[in-house]
Enzyme design. Structure first.
Site, PDB file in Angstrom:
ATOM      1  N   GLY A 138       0.811  -1.181   0.070  1.00  0.00           N
ATOM      2  CA  GLY A 138      -0.026  -0.161  -0.019  1.00  0.00           C
ATOM      3  C   GLY A 138       0.720   1.219   0.026  1.00  0.00           C
ATOM      4  O   GLY A 138       1.771   1.214  -0.726  1.00  0.00           O
ATOM      5  N   CYS A 139       0.656   2.209   0.794  1.00  0.00           N
ATOM      6  CA  CYS A 139       0.938   3.501   0.816  1.00  0.00           C
ATOM      7  C   CYS A 139       2.748   3.619   1.173  1.00  0.00           C
ATOM      8  O   CYS A 139       3.329   4.240   0.927  1.00  0.00           O
ATOM      9  CB  CYS A 139       0.327   4.438   1.661  1.00  0.00           C
ATOM     10  SG  CYS A 139      -1.396   4.977   1.001  1.00  0.00           S
ATOM     11  N   VAL A 140       3.041   2.707   1.941  1.00  0.00           N
ATOM     12  CA  VAL A 140       4.127   2.383   2.443  1.00  0.00           C
ATOM     13  C   VAL A 140       5.438   1.725   1.561  1.00  0.00           C
ATOM     14  O   VAL A 140       6.338   1.750   1.609  1.00  0.00           O
ATOM     15  CB  VAL A 140       3.990   1.495   3.875  1.00  0.00           C
ATOM     16  CG1 VAL A 140       4.131  -0.038   3.458  1.00  0.00           C
ATOM     17  CG2 VAL A 140       5.347   1.792   4.660  1.00  0.00           C
ATOM     18  N   GLY A 141       4.798   1.423   0.280  1.00  0.00           N
ATOM     19  CA  GLY A 141       5.510   0.720  -0.697  1.00  0.00           C
ATOM     20  C   GLY A 141       6.387   1.267  -1.174  1.00  0.00           C
ATOM     21  O   GLY A 141       7.785   0.940  -1.364  1.00  0.00           O
ATOM     22  N   LEU A 334       3.588   5.563   5.638  1.00  0.00           N
ATOM     23  CA  LEU A 334       2.588   4.591   6.471  1.00  0.00           C
ATOM     24  C   LEU A 334       1.657   3.911   5.479  1.00  0.00           C
ATOM     25  O   LEU A 334       1.384   4.169   4.554  1.00  0.00           O
ATOM     26  CB  LEU A 334       1.765   5.380   7.633  1.00  0.00           C
ATOM     27  CG  LEU A 334       1.276   4.537   8.664  1.00  0.00           C
ATOM     28  CD1 LEU A 334       2.259   4.603   9.619  1.00  0.00           C
ATOM     29  CD2 LEU A 334       0.335   5.638   9.371  1.00  0.00           C
TER      30      LEU A 334
END
Length: 348
Positions: A138-141, A334
């Site tokens: 997700g956004c942490v990728g 995150l």
């Protein structure tokens, strides 16, 4: 460790104001005037002025089954990834055969062969290139991808590693989903991609030095961010608990990570924060005791393109480099888990 030789952010060709997107999507999400009014207010309060989409806006009325939208993802994502990687390699003075390792990350579509595999012949990557496709970060990728390519180059210091991130959030559109999570998501996420070229220390090339990385997984938070995958595709899971996780964990987490290098928050000259949304950025600022002006690049990116999931922090990094920022920098994001990734940088 490694050095970042080039960062290439790319966006789809279709671009619309937030108001245009809201006007087009609202009737697809709810037929109830009262709920549509709530959606419109939430979109207007998102801090976003414009977003890019993989398809012309009117095409979203006709989106079909999960299989059909996923086929669109594969086609559009491969095109964007090719653009990003060609640009990043050109900026770093390298050619496709120079690449030894590719990590690909996305959470908005699935493909087997993966998008990175589809690029091997198309780009002229070597047949023995090592690949690591990733789904679910997700956004942490984007931050996690930088850290994992750096890990690889620590063991292969004479090689070249590439991170590719593509997110086509618009293709996950859920019609007739009147949940607050869907109202927020349809006003927050945009489409985009980025490629980052990193080189091992033995190559002796200039660039932004990756000093260290840190990964964190926060317990009892798996229901805070993510997807429910059903017959209609990806249904967003997004709760107000994101800010609570940041408030509870970030102050000690960042202090400990910086402390390992004899630093404090005050020693960070450049912040590269994932622009997750207004509440997320405000929680980052509040928990770290950092003035809003320190996150100016993240706020500007949010306004300009929205939250691009894993690609977002890489777009902020590109903007930060272009601004001429220097000194110690902390990049972080995150994502589902809830998990966080931190990358300590030294900008020349």
């Amino acid at each position: 460790m490694s050095r970042i030789a080039a960062v290439a952010p790319v966006l789809p060709d279709y671009s619309y104001t937030q108001a245009e997107i809201t006007a087009e999507l609202a009737p697809l999400i709810s037929a109830a005037p009262g709920k549509r009014a709530v959606l419109e207010r939430m979109h207007a309060a998102s801090g976003i002025g414009r977003r890019h989409t993989a398809l012309p806006l009117e095409r979203y009325r006709e989106l079909g089954t999960f299989r059909e939208t996923n086929d669109l993802f594969i086609s559009c994502a491969t095109d964007l990834a090719e653009r990003a990687l060609r640009t990043a390699l050109a900026e770093s003075g390298l050619e496709p055969p120079d690449v030894d390792f590719v990590m690909f990350t996305s959470v908005t579509g699935i493909s087997a062969p993966s998008v990175d595999a589809l690029l091997v012949q198309r780009l002229g990557l070597r047949a023995d290139v090592k690949r690591l496709p990733s789904f679910g970060l997700g956004c942490v990728g984007g931050a996690a991808g930088l850290a994992r390519v750096n890990d690889y180059l620590a063991g292969h210091p004479g090689e070249v590693g590439v991170l590719l991130s593509v997110e086509l959030c618009s293709l996950t559109l859920q019609r007739d989903d009147e949940t607050m999570a869907n109202f927020v998501a349809t006003g927050l996420f945009g489409d985009g991609a980025a490629a980052v070229v990193l080189v091992g220390d033995d190559r002796g090339e200039p660039g932004i030095r990756v000093v260290d990385t840190r990964s964190s997984f926060y317990p009892d938070s798996t229901e805070v961010i993510g997807w429910n995958v059903g017959g209609s595709g990806f249904e967003i899971v997004l709760t107000a608990g994101v800010a609570d996780v940041i408030d509870r964990h970030f102050p000690a987490e960042v202090a400990a990570f910086l402390g390992d290098h004899g630093m404090t928050v005050q020693d960070v000259a450049t912040w590269v924060a994932h622009p997750g949304g207004p509440r997320v950025l405000e929680a980052f600022e509040r928990s770290l005791g950092v003035d809003r002006s320190e996150f100016a690049a993240s706020w500007a990116s949010l306004d300009k393109v929205g939250n691009l999931s894993s690609s977002a922090v890489l777009h902020v990094l590109a903007d930060t480099i272009e601004s001429g920022a220097s000194g110690p920098g902390l990049l972080f994001a995150l994502g589902p888990g809830v998990s966080a990734e931190f990358v300590l940088l030294e900008l020349p």
